[in-house]
Design a protein around this motif. Sequence first.
Motif, PDB file in Angstrom:
ATOM      1  N   LEU A  86      41.286  24.779  43.692  1.00 56.75           N
ATOM      2  CA  LEU A  86      40.414  25.460  44.647  1.00 56.75           C
ATOM      3  C   LEU A  86      40.338  26.964  44.406  1.00 56.75           C
ATOM      4  CD1 LEU A  86      41.684  23.636  47.878  1.00 56.75           C
ATOM      5  CD2 LEU A  86      40.009  22.848  46.189  1.00 56.75           C
ATOM      6  N   VAL A  87      41.109  27.442  43.436  1.00 59.23           N
ATOM      7  CA  VAL A  87      41.127  28.878  43.139  1.00 59.23           C
ATOM      8  C   VAL A  87      39.891  29.241  42.328  1.00 59.23           C
ATOM      9  CG1 VAL A  87      42.428  30.754  42.064  1.00 59.23           C
ATOM     10  CG2 VAL A  87      43.642  28.844  43.133  1.00 59.23           C
ATOM     11  N   LYS A  88      39.243  30.314  42.702  1.00 60.02           N
ATOM     12  CA  LYS A  88      38.043  30.739  41.987  1.00 60.02           C
ATOM     13  C   LYS A  88      38.398  31.240  40.586  1.00 60.02           C
ATOM     14  CE  LYS A  88      35.187  31.978  45.966  1.00 60.02           C
ATOM     15  NZ  LYS A  88      34.376  33.045  46.610  1.00 60.02           N
ATOM     16  N   ASP A  89      37.457  31.077  39.666  1.00 65.32           N
ATOM     17  CA  ASP A  89      37.682  31.496  38.276  1.00 65.32           C
ATOM     18  C   ASP A  89      37.999  32.985  38.179  1.00 65.32           C
ATOM     19  OD1 ASP A  89      37.334  28.966  37.270  1.00 65.32           O
ATOM     20  OD2 ASP A  89      35.215  29.247  36.772  1.00 65.32           O
ATOM     21  N   GLU A  90      37.393  33.787  39.051  1.00 63.18           N
ATOM     22  CA  GLU A  90      37.654  35.230  39.017  1.00 63.18           C
ATOM     23  C   GLU A  90      39.137  35.529  39.233  1.00 63.18           C
ATOM     24  OE1 GLU A  90      33.454  34.910  40.895  1.00 63.18           O
ATOM     25  OE2 GLU A  90      35.314  33.748  40.825  1.00 63.18           O
ATOM     26  N   ILE A  91      39.756  34.785  40.142  1.00 64.83           N
ATOM     27  CA  ILE A  91      41.177  35.001  40.431  1.00 64.83           C
ATOM     28  C   ILE A  91      42.040  34.454  39.296  1.00 64.83           C
ATOM     29  CG2 ILE A  91      43.058  34.475  42.027  1.00 64.83           C
ATOM     30  CD1 ILE A  91      40.967  36.465  43.079  1.00 64.83           C
ATOM     31  N   LYS A  92      41.663  33.319  38.742  1.00 64.19           N
ATOM     32  CA  LYS A  92      42.417  32.759  37.615  1.00 64.19           C
ATOM     33  C   LYS A  92      42.387  33.710  36.418  1.00 64.19           C
ATOM     34  CE  LYS A  92      41.795  27.866  38.796  1.00 64.19           C
ATOM     35  NZ  LYS A  92      41.171  26.581  38.425  1.00 64.19           N
ATOM     36  N   ASN A  93      41.223  34.270  36.133  1.00 64.62           N
ATOM     37  CA  ASN A  93      41.106  35.194  35.000  1.00 64.62           C
ATOM     38  C   ASN A  93      41.918  36.465  35.237  1.00 64.62           C
ATOM     39  OD1 ASN A  93      39.375  33.445  33.654  1.00 64.62           O
ATOM     40  ND2 ASN A  93      37.529  34.380  34.488  1.00 64.62           N
ATOM     41  N   LEU A  94      41.867  36.966  36.466  1.00 61.38           N
ATOM     42  CA  LEU A  94      42.654  38.158  36.794  1.00 61.38           C
ATOM     43  C   LEU A  94      44.146  37.856  36.677  1.00 61.38           C
ATOM     44  CD1 LEU A  94      42.991  41.039  37.888  1.00 61.38           C
ATOM     45  CD2 LEU A  94      42.854  40.076  40.204  1.00 61.38           C
ATOM     46  N   ALA A  95      44.572  36.714  37.190  1.00 59.90           N
ATOM     47  CA  ALA A  95      45.990  36.342  37.125  1.00 59.90           C
ATOM     48  C   ALA A  95      46.451  36.210  35.680  1.00 59.90           C
ATOM     49  CB  ALA A  95      46.225  35.033  37.875  1.00 59.90           C
ATOM     50  N   LEU A  96      45.577  35.709  34.823  1.00 59.39           N
ATOM     51  CA  LEU A  96      45.932  35.544  33.410  1.00 59.39           C
ATOM     52  C   LEU A  96      46.173  36.899  32.746  1.00 59.39           C
ATOM     53  CD1 LEU A  96      46.306  33.449  31.156  1.00 59.39           C
ATOM     54  CD2 LEU A  96      43.881  33.733  30.612  1.00 59.39           C
ATOM     55  N   SER A  97      45.252  37.833  32.957  1.00 60.29           N
ATOM     56  CA  SER A  97      45.409  39.158  32.340  1.00 60.29           C
ATOM     57  C   SER A  97      46.555  39.933  32.986  1.00 60.29           C
ATOM     58  CB  SER A  97      44.105  39.951  32.443  1.00 60.29           C
ATOM     59  OG  SER A  97      43.745  40.162  33.799  1.00 60.29           O
ATOM     60  N   HIS A  98      46.704  39.790  34.296  1.00 59.88           N
ATOM     61  CA  HIS A  98      47.743  40.550  34.995  1.00 59.88           C
ATOM     62  C   HIS A  98      49.136  39.988  34.703  1.00 59.88           C
ATOM     63  CE1 HIS A  98      48.304  43.823  37.834  1.00 59.88           C
ATOM     64  NE2 HIS A  98      49.253  43.123  38.430  1.00 59.88           N
ATOM     65  N   SER A  99      49.216  38.702  34.419  1.00 57.17           N
ATOM     66  CA  SER A  99      50.521  38.118  34.069  1.00 57.17           C
ATOM     67  C   SER A  99      51.031  38.701  32.756  1.00 57.17           C
ATOM     68  CB  SER A  99      50.425  36.594  33.978  1.00 57.17           C
ATOM     69  OG  SER A  99      49.517  36.194  32.971  1.00 57.17           O
ATOM     70  N   GLN A 100      50.122  38.923  31.807  1.00 54.53           N
ATOM     71  CA  GLN A 100      50.514  39.557  30.547  1.00 54.53           C
ATOM     72  C   GLN A 100      50.945  41.003  30.796  1.00 54.53           C
ATOM     73  OE1 GLN A 100      50.536  38.172  27.191  1.00 54.53           O
ATOM     74  NE2 GLN A 100      51.771  40.034  27.012  1.00 54.53           N
ATOM     75  N   TYR A 101      50.215  41.674  31.667  1.00 57.26           N
ATOM     76  CA  TYR A 101      50.523  43.067  32.024  1.00 57.26           C
ATOM     77  C   TYR A 101      51.913  43.165  32.659  1.00 57.26           C
ATOM     78  CZ  TYR A 101      49.838  47.607  34.384  1.00 57.26           C
ATOM     79  OH  TYR A 101      49.966  48.894  34.837  1.00 57.26           O
ATOM     80  N   ILE A 102      52.210  42.254  33.568  1.00 61.75           N
ATOM     81  CA  ILE A 102      53.530  42.244  34.213  1.00 61.75           C
ATOM     82  C   ILE A 102      54.618  41.935  33.187  1.00 61.75           C
ATOM     83  CG2 ILE A 102      55.007  40.950  35.821  1.00 61.75           C
ATOM     84  CD1 ILE A 102      52.629  40.723  37.692  1.00 61.75           C
ATOM     85  N   TYR A 103      54.357  40.957  32.341  1.00 66.83           N
ATOM     86  CA  TYR A 103      55.347  40.583  31.323  1.00 66.83           C
ATOM     87  C   TYR A 103      55.656  41.765  30.405  1.00 66.83           C
ATOM     88  CZ  TYR A 103      57.498  38.223  27.360  1.00 66.83           C
ATOM     89  OH  TYR A 103      58.357  37.859  26.348  1.00 66.83           O
ATOM     90  N   ASP A 104      54.620  42.467  29.963  1.00 67.17           N
ATOM     91  CA  ASP A 104      54.820  43.629  29.085  1.00 67.17           C
ATOM     92  C   ASP A 104      55.632  44.715  29.790  1.00 67.17           C
ATOM     93  OD1 ASP A 104      53.378  42.368  27.115  1.00 67.17           O
ATOM     94  OD2 ASP A 104      51.500  43.420  27.550  1.00 67.17           O
ATOM     95  N   ASN A 105      55.349  44.929  31.064  1.00 65.58           N
ATOM     96  CA  ASN A 105      56.095  45.932  31.829  1.00 65.58           C
ATOM     97  C   ASN A 105      57.556  45.533  32.008  1.00 65.58           C
ATOM     98  OD1 ASN A 105      54.557  48.370  33.351  1.00 65.58           O
ATOM     99  ND2 ASN A 105      53.116  46.719  32.893  1.00 65.58           N
ATOM    100  N   LEU A 106      57.793  44.256  32.248  1.00 69.45           N
ATOM    101  CA  LEU A 106      59.171  43.785  32.393  1.00 69.45           C
ATOM    102  C   LEU A 106      59.950  43.960  31.095  1.00 69.45           C
ATOM    103  CD1 LEU A 106      58.691  40.513  34.504  1.00 69.45           C
ATOM    104  CD2 LEU A 106      59.605  42.704  35.280  1.00 69.45           C
ATOM    105  N   LYS A 107      59.289  43.754  29.974  1.00 69.24           N
ATOM    106  CA  LYS A 107      59.955  43.926  28.681  1.00 69.24           C
ATOM    107  C   LYS A 107      60.342  45.390  28.461  1.00 69.24           C
ATOM    108  CE  LYS A 107      59.816  41.491  25.244  1.00 69.24           C
ATOM    109  NZ  LYS A 107      59.684  40.767  23.972  1.00 69.24           N
ATOM    110  N   ILE A 108      59.431  46.289  28.828  1.00 70.18           N
ATOM    111  CA  ILE A 108      59.714  47.722  28.675  1.00 70.18           C
ATOM    112  C   ILE A 108      60.884  48.134  29.570  1.00 70.18           C
ATOM    113  CG2 ILE A 108      58.799  50.042  29.106  1.00 70.18           C
ATOM    114  CD1 ILE A 108      56.030  48.907  28.309  1.00 70.18           C
ATOM    115  N   LEU A 109      60.842  47.682  30.822  1.00 69.03           N
ATOM    116  CA  LEU A 109      61.925  48.004  31.758  1.00 69.03           C
ATOM    117  C   LEU A 109      63.253  47.425  31.273  1.00 69.03           C
ATOM    118  CD1 LEU A 109      60.047  47.334  35.119  1.00 69.03           C
ATOM    119  CD2 LEU A 109      60.716  49.564  34.211  1.00 69.03           C
ATOM    120  N   ASP A 110      63.170  46.251  30.664  1.00 69.51           N
ATOM    121  CA  ASP A 110      64.366  45.606  30.134  1.00 69.51           C
ATOM    122  C   ASP A 110      64.970  46.434  28.999  1.00 69.51           C
ATOM    123  OD1 ASP A 110      66.200  43.587  30.267  1.00 69.51           O
ATOM    124  OD2 ASP A 110      65.131  42.244  28.916  1.00 69.51           O
ATOM    125  N   LEU A 111      64.097  46.919  28.131  1.00 65.75           N
ATOM    126  CA  LEU A 111      64.564  47.737  27.009  1.00 65.75           C
ATOM    127  C   LEU A 111      65.186  49.046  27.493  1.00 65.75           C
ATOM    128  CD1 LEU A 111      61.608  47.234  24.496  1.00 65.75           C
ATOM    129  CD2 LEU A 111      63.961  46.429  24.202  1.00 65.75           C
TER     130      LEU A 111
END
Length: 253
Positions: free
Chosen positions: A68-93
């Motif tokens: 039931l989730v709109k494609d706009e939200i799925k696409n945003l979640a996909l790009s933002h999940s990568q953004y969060i992951y990259d930030n977590l890696k930097i913070l981890d380092l």
Amino acid sequence: MKLDFLESAVLKTLVLDYSEPDIQKLLEIDHEKYHLIISNLFFKYNTYDLFQTILFAIANGHINRYDLVKDEIKNLALSHSQYIYDNLKILDLLKIKSSNDLDGLLNEFIIKSQGIFIKKDCSKISFVLSLEEIEYCKHRVFHSLRCDLSEFDESILTNFKIEKALIRRLKVNNFFNVIRRVFELQLIEKDIFVPEYEDLQKAIKEEVKINIISNYQALDMTDKEKRLSIYFNLINYYNELENKLFFAECVLI
């Protein structure tokens, strides 16, 4: 109770704001078959209101919430999940605790999700709702969730013109999507529907943060699995916030 394939498909497409002709075309069914399915759904949920039928189906888990989730939200979640992951890696380092930064990243996701629809529709929709329209939306959601059928049915009959006008003004196909658009475009303050909404949002966000950090730190998960975990946590976060507006007091069947 279970829904068959066509019953489930009709409800999902209604939630995603397909029109009746588009649903019939997509599912390759005629007008008569479509209305037979709607009648069967009304019978199963003991109501003759489409909005209430959709609420019961979602609240009881009869249709998959992810669908039931709109494609706009799925696409945003996909790009933002990568953004969060990259930030977590930097913070981890850098050996920096990620909790506060993740809080901001989750806030950013919600702000962006709201911005998508406002930017997309700002030139198409009249944004000011009258007090009468706001009260009707509140009344409709409140009584649908409480299943107060006597007052609920009378309200629909008395104020049907308001509902039709809202559907027309917000350029949607049914009342479920009126309420969805009201929240997407922030036409009514959320705490009008749920007085403790901000506290609920904080609690949901805290749970999402814990899940994301836990999965990110898991030694038995690949990088791809961690990114997917963040993606689904973002989707769940958005869904839970929307659910609180619709289903805070819904009675399960």
